[in-house]
Design a protein around this motif. Structure first.
Motif, PDB file in Angstrom:
ATOM      1  N   MET A 178      40.647  53.998  43.775  1.00  0.00           N
ATOM      2  CA  MET A 178      40.189  52.926  44.170  1.00  0.00           C
ATOM      3  C   MET A 178      40.693  52.814  45.737  1.00  0.00           C
ATOM      4  O   MET A 178      41.698  53.369  46.310  1.00  0.00           O
ATOM      5  N   THR A 179      39.724  52.775  46.683  1.00  0.00           N
ATOM      6  CA  THR A 179      39.903  52.649  48.064  1.00  0.00           C
ATOM      7  C   THR A 179      39.372  51.117  48.609  1.00  0.00           C
ATOM      8  O   THR A 179      39.022  50.255  47.730  1.00  0.00           O
ATOM      9  N   ASP A 180      39.681  51.151  50.236  1.00  0.00           N
ATOM     10  CA  ASP A 180      39.278  49.865  50.687  1.00  0.00           C
ATOM     11  C   ASP A 180      39.919  48.517  49.893  1.00  0.00           C
ATOM     12  O   ASP A 180      39.244  47.485  49.551  1.00  0.00           O
ATOM     13  N   VAL A 181      41.115  48.748  49.484  1.00  0.00           N
ATOM     14  CA  VAL A 181      41.645  47.819  48.411  1.00  0.00           C
ATOM     15  C   VAL A 181      42.405  46.616  49.299  1.00  0.00           C
ATOM     16  O   VAL A 181      43.263  46.646  50.343  1.00  0.00           O
ATOM     17  N   THR A 182      41.847  45.447  48.817  1.00  0.00           N
ATOM     18  CA  THR A 182      42.630  44.158  49.600  1.00  0.00           C
ATOM     19  C   THR A 182      42.878  43.308  48.359  1.00  0.00           C
ATOM     20  O   THR A 182      42.219  42.891  47.704  1.00  0.00           O
ATOM     21  N   ALA A 183      44.181  42.804  48.620  1.00  0.00           N
ATOM     22  CA  ALA A 183      44.899  41.993  47.187  1.00  0.00           C
ATOM     23  C   ALA A 183      45.281  40.720  47.801  1.00  0.00           C
ATOM     24  O   ALA A 183      45.821  40.945  48.967  1.00  0.00           O
ATOM     25  N   ASP A 184      45.415  39.532  47.018  1.00  0.00           N
ATOM     26  CA  ASP A 184      45.929  38.377  47.580  1.00  0.00           C
ATOM     27  C   ASP A 184      46.528  38.023  46.122  1.00  0.00           C
ATOM     28  O   ASP A 184      45.865  37.393  45.367  1.00  0.00           O
ATOM     29  N   LEU A 185      47.846  37.828  46.160  1.00  0.00           N
ATOM     30  CA  LEU A 185      48.552  37.281  45.113  1.00  0.00           C
ATOM     31  C   LEU A 185      49.324  35.889  45.639  1.00  0.00           C
ATOM     32  O   LEU A 185      50.117  35.774  46.466  1.00  0.00           O
ATOM     33  N   ARG A 186      49.298  34.728  44.698  1.00  0.00           N
ATOM     34  CA  ARG A 186      49.830  33.479  44.972  1.00  0.00           C
ATOM     35  C   ARG A 186      50.557  32.944  43.734  1.00  0.00           C
ATOM     36  O   ARG A 186      49.955  32.855  42.497  1.00  0.00           O
ATOM     37  N   VAL A 187      51.950  32.644  43.661  1.00  0.00           N
ATOM     38  CA  VAL A 187      52.578  32.079  42.842  1.00  0.00           C
ATOM     39  C   VAL A 187      53.518  30.957  43.266  1.00  0.00           C
ATOM     40  O   VAL A 187      54.410  30.994  43.651  1.00  0.00           O
ATOM     41  N   PRO A 188      52.661  29.878  43.675  1.00  0.00           N
ATOM     42  CA  PRO A 188      53.719  28.647  44.142  1.00  0.00           C
ATOM     43  C   PRO A 188      54.686  28.183  43.133  1.00  0.00           C
ATOM     44  O   PRO A 188      55.301  27.367  43.724  1.00  0.00           O
ATOM     45  N   ASP A 189      54.426  28.323  41.839  1.00  0.00           N
ATOM     46  CA  ASP A 189      55.368  27.799  41.018  1.00  0.00           C
ATOM     47  C   ASP A 189      55.655  28.922  39.841  1.00  0.00           C
ATOM     48  O   ASP A 189      54.706  29.327  39.195  1.00  0.00           O
ATOM     49  N   PHE A 190      56.965  29.510  39.685  1.00  0.00           N
ATOM     50  CA  PHE A 190      57.038  30.606  38.579  1.00  0.00           C
ATOM     51  C   PHE A 190      56.640  30.016  37.325  1.00  0.00           C
ATOM     52  O   PHE A 190      56.094  31.033  36.645  1.00  0.00           O
ATOM     53  N   THR A 191      56.805  28.898  36.894  1.00  0.00           N
ATOM     54  CA  THR A 191      56.442  28.472  35.375  1.00  0.00           C
ATOM     55  C   THR A 191      55.047  27.797  35.386  1.00  0.00           C
ATOM     56  O   THR A 191      54.515  27.618  34.517  1.00  0.00           O
ATOM     57  N   GLY A 192      54.259  27.768  36.511  1.00  0.00           N
ATOM     58  CA  GLY A 192      52.879  27.241  36.611  1.00  0.00           C
ATOM     59  C   GLY A 192      52.028  28.264  36.988  1.00  0.00           C
ATOM     60  O   GLY A 192      51.966  29.377  36.651  1.00  0.00           O
ATOM     61  N   PRO A 193      50.779  27.793  37.614  1.00  0.00           N
ATOM     62  CA  PRO A 193      49.835  28.620  37.684  1.00  0.00           C
ATOM     63  C   PRO A 193      49.987  29.517  38.902  1.00  0.00           C
ATOM     64  O   PRO A 193      50.621  29.311  39.764  1.00  0.00           O
ATOM     65  N   ALA A 194      49.218  30.930  38.615  1.00  0.00           N
ATOM     66  CA  ALA A 194      49.017  31.624  39.631  1.00  0.00           C
ATOM     67  C   ALA A 194      47.873  32.416  39.557  1.00  0.00           C
ATOM     68  O   ALA A 194      47.058  32.381  38.817  1.00  0.00           O
ATOM     69  N   SER A 195      47.584  33.229  40.883  1.00  0.00           N
ATOM     70  CA  SER A 195      46.143  33.854  41.042  1.00  0.00           C
ATOM     71  C   SER A 195      46.410  34.955  41.736  1.00  0.00           C
ATOM     72  O   SER A 195      47.389  35.067  42.394  1.00  0.00           O
ATOM     73  N   PHE A 196      45.402  35.880  41.341  1.00  0.00           N
ATOM     74  CA  PHE A 196      45.463  37.116  41.870  1.00  0.00           C
ATOM     75  C   PHE A 196      43.966  37.633  42.217  1.00  0.00           C
ATOM     76  O   PHE A 196      43.026  37.685  41.403  1.00  0.00           O
ATOM     77  N   ASP A 197      43.651  37.638  43.443  1.00  0.00           N
ATOM     78  CA  ASP A 197      42.138  38.213  43.938  1.00  0.00           C
ATOM     79  C   ASP A 197      42.102  39.652  44.433  1.00  0.00           C
ATOM     80  O   ASP A 197      43.300  39.947  45.159  1.00  0.00           O
ATOM     81  N   LEU A 198      41.319  40.322  44.054  1.00  0.00           N
ATOM     82  CA  LEU A 198      41.586  41.890  44.301  1.00  0.00           C
ATOM     83  C   LEU A 198      39.894  42.306  44.678  1.00  0.00           C
ATOM     84  O   LEU A 198      38.801  42.037  44.025  1.00  0.00           O
ATOM     85  N   SER A 199      39.775  42.967  45.654  1.00  0.00           N
ATOM     86  CA  SER A 199      38.637  43.533  46.096  1.00  0.00           C
ATOM     87  C   SER A 199      38.786  45.089  46.363  1.00  0.00           C
ATOM     88  O   SER A 199      39.685  45.392  47.270  1.00  0.00           O
TER      89      SER A 199
END
Length: 671
Positions: A178-199
């Motif tokens: 994979m090339t041109d990888v852009t990723a964004d990880l957000r974990v505002p609360d360890f026990t709560g919701p998290a999001s991971f975006d990848l292009s």
């Protein structure tokens, strides 16, 4: 994901170390201590070049120059991670209170290498983690909280830009980049919701993926948590909404895939775009409930599969292995597979009836069977057992009614068990086999009941002269990598029985009644009561020697050959015409059928016709001579020929009577 978290935590230690040594340690000393911290966390040697710079504003943290983390000792593919620059920002007040709250992590141009060796071990399995697993294996059994593996933390945002990733599986030989990888990880609360975006871009195809997890800590520890996953490539989208876990890998939930741009999806998988006819998946849609558990199948329940305009409903199980195995049961309404047809050039009639394109069909017959190679290599990609019940199937030139079929594919050999196929006004059953093991062969054992012969022969042999309902049985085998090779190698046997019908293009009765060979062509026909025959096939030639043809004013027998490979005819029909209704007079004239399927030629045995004409004239002359002789005998000898008496017997009787009279006169007696 765990190895990423482990690296992030290690760099948190680097940040703390960098800030703590801001006023007491030189930069190279901080870099060396930071490398030791990461090595301790990962078990891999680490190289930090350039300045390690702590910062207080706008965030408390640290940034590095070039970073390189070594690969596993069994790999020769280079470093596991190389980045131009890394930076991390922390919440100082949380850090003082013993909490890890990461404001932002940024990796500039990271080049990540993930690989598995031949035994299945991943290079992301760090030595320290392996050791921890060995220790935990000796501990008393019981639940392990998420914090036992990773200390709780939060990440406001972790970003990768200008990245690349290579995945290598040495056991299977798979390599993905994979090339041109852009990723964004957000974990505002360890026990709560998290999001991971990848292009990124894989095999030249750009794509985007999104992952949302409701309970990040539990998910990271291997527990099952609510998740939402989506993937977009080109104009195609795949969405999953349900529950999933990492250790062991498991998932269950609703899945929906809309793949109007199938080429984008196949390019993403490193495969060429399939050249599918319309109706088989130029555009695909799939929805239903999917479930996967470690060492179990990937299942689809209450599934709806759309292949272009076609829609199938059912369940399926996919067993993942070196050669996957697919089991499925599907139902459908009317399936439109007319895209599989030949664009109308065959001129075949549909099973439900219809006109024949004579010009197109004649051209096809002249060209002969296709010599193009038939590629069945795809049969080795999967083993399968799939049942289908459809209200109808339209193949363009062939239309089927109610269809019940079981297809079993095993090691490149597929068996179609035709449990019920309604077509050509009748019903087909039996087996049809395509064997791709070491070449291509096709075979079958088929039966048909009450099948209309005109549309059937029009569709498969471009012959539309025979009308009637038939029962058929045929066993056959053909070998070759093209239709031409298969048809020229056909072997087997069969039989057929046809009820009342007609044979167009030839008036056998008229030909025999008038002893005239011109009773053929447009408008001519022979009506019959039945036709029965058996046949054998060898090297693409069908042979028959027991044709039995019965019609109101004639009967016929037949024998000869039909070239299935070269589409030729060499057949002899011997009809017997009943000149009188009581069958007392018969005329027999053999008819030779030659030529091609497209242009058959009918030729009567003219010598036989001439001989029979002479015989008729001879009998006529004899009859006339007999009448004249009887008249003369009556006039000159007074002989009367009684009914059923020959002239010879009448004369003999008269002579005997005259002799008796003479003897009586000789002895003086009178009659």
């Amino acid at each position: 994901m765990r190895w990423i978290i482990r690296l992030v935590v290690a760099f948190v230690g680097v940040a703390v170390l960098g800030v703590a040594g801001l006023f007491v340690l030189p930069g190279d000393r901080i870099a060396r201590l930071a490398s030791e911290q990461i090595t301790k966390a990962t078990g891999r040697s680490v190289s930090l070049s350039g300045d390690v710079r702590p910062s207080f504003f706008p965030r408390f943290g640290v940034s590095t120059g070039h970073v390189e983390i070594a690969n596993a000792d069994w790999s020769d593919a280079g470093p596991m991670l190389v980045a131009d620059r890394l930076s991390i920002g922390l919440d100082l007040r949380a850090l003082v209170s013993g909490q890890i709250k990461i404001g932002q992590v940024e990796a500039i141009a990271p080049r990540i290498l993930l690989e598995k060796n031949a035994s299945g071990q991943g290079n992301w399995e760090f030595a320290s983690a392996v050791a921890a697993n060995k220790i935990s294996a000796t501990a008393p059994a019981g639940p392990t909280p998420a914090s036992a593996a990773v200390k709780p933390f939060s990440i406001e945002r972790a970003v990768i830009t200008q990245g690349s990733l290579i995945y290598i599986d040495r056991k299977s030989g798979i390599r993905t980049e994979m090339t041109d990888v852009t990723a964004d990880l957000r974990v505002p609360d360890f026990t709560g919701p998290a999001s991971f975006d990848l292009s990124a871009r894989a095999h030249g195809q750009p794509f985007k993926a999104k992952l949302g997890v409701s309970g990040f800590g539990a998910f990271l520890a291997g527990g099952v948590s609510p998740v939402a996953l989506s993937l977009t490539a080109g104009g195609s989208d795949i969405v999953f909404d349900g529950r999933a876990g990492l250790s062991p890998v498991a998932a269950s939930g609703a899945m929906k895939a809309e793949l109007p741009d199938l080429a984008a999806v196949t390019r993403l998988a490193g495969q060429p775009a399939p050249d599918l006819p319309k109706g088989l998946g130029q555009s695909i849609g799939v929805s239903g409930k999917v479930t996967y558990a470690a060492d179990g199948p990937l299942t689809l329940r209450d599934g709806i599969i759309r292949l272009d305009q076609n829609r199938l409903m059912g369940n399926a199980d996919l067993f993942l292995a070196e050669v996957p195995r697919l089991n499925g049961q599907f139902t459908a309404g009317a399936l439109d597979l007319s895209g599989l047809g030949d664009g109308g050039t065959s001129g075949a009639k549909a099973a439900s009836g219809g006109a024949v394109d004579r010009a197109g069909s004649t051209a096809a017959q002249t060209a002969g069977w296709s010599k193009a190679t038939i590629d069945v290599s795809g049969l080795s990609a999967v083993n399968a057992e799939i049942s289908l019940v459809a209200d109808g199937v339209d193949f363009g030139s062939v239309k089927l009614g109610k269809t019940r079929v079981l297809a079993t594919l095993d090691r490149s050999r597929v068996v179609f068990d035709l449990r019920e196929v309604q077509a050509y006004q009748g019903v087909f059953s039996g087996q049809f086999i395509v064997n791709g093991r070491g070449g291509l062969s096709v075979g079958g054992d088929l039966k048909a009941a009450n099948v209309a012969m005109n549309p059937l022969l029009s569709a498969f042999a471009d012959y539309d002269r025979l009308r009637g309902l038939a029962n058929l049985q045929v066993k056959f085998l053909g070998v070759g990598n093209s239709m031409n090779a298969i048809m020229n190698s056909l072997s087997g046997s069969g039989a057929f029985q046809i009820g009342k019908g007609e044979l167009r293009g030839l008036d056998l009765a008229g030909m025999l009644r008038n002893l005239d060979a011109s009773y053929e062509g447009e408008g001519a026909k022979t009506v019959f009561d039945r036709i029965t025959a058996t046949f054998t096939m060898d090297k693409g030639v069908l042979s028959n020697d027991d044709l039995d043809f019965a019609a109101p004013v004639l009967t016929a027998s037949g024998a000869g050959q039909v070239g299935l490979g070269d589409r030729t005819l060499n057949y002899r029909v011997t009809p017997v015409a009943l000149v009188k209704s009581d069958g007392s007079a018969r005329i027999t004239v053999p008819v030779l059928i030659t030529g091609t399927w497209a242009k058959p030629r009918f030729k009567a045995d003219l010598k036989s016709i001439a001989d029979q004409k002479l015989e008729v004239e001879r009998k006529k002359i004899e009859a006339q001579a007999r009448v004249k002789l009887e008249q003369k005998l009556q006039q000159e000898l007074g002989v009367t020929v009684e009914e059923g008496q020959s002239v010879k017997d009448a004369v003999k009787q008269k002579l005997e009577e005259e002799a008796v009279k003479g003897l009586l006169n000789l002895f003086g007696k009178k009659n």
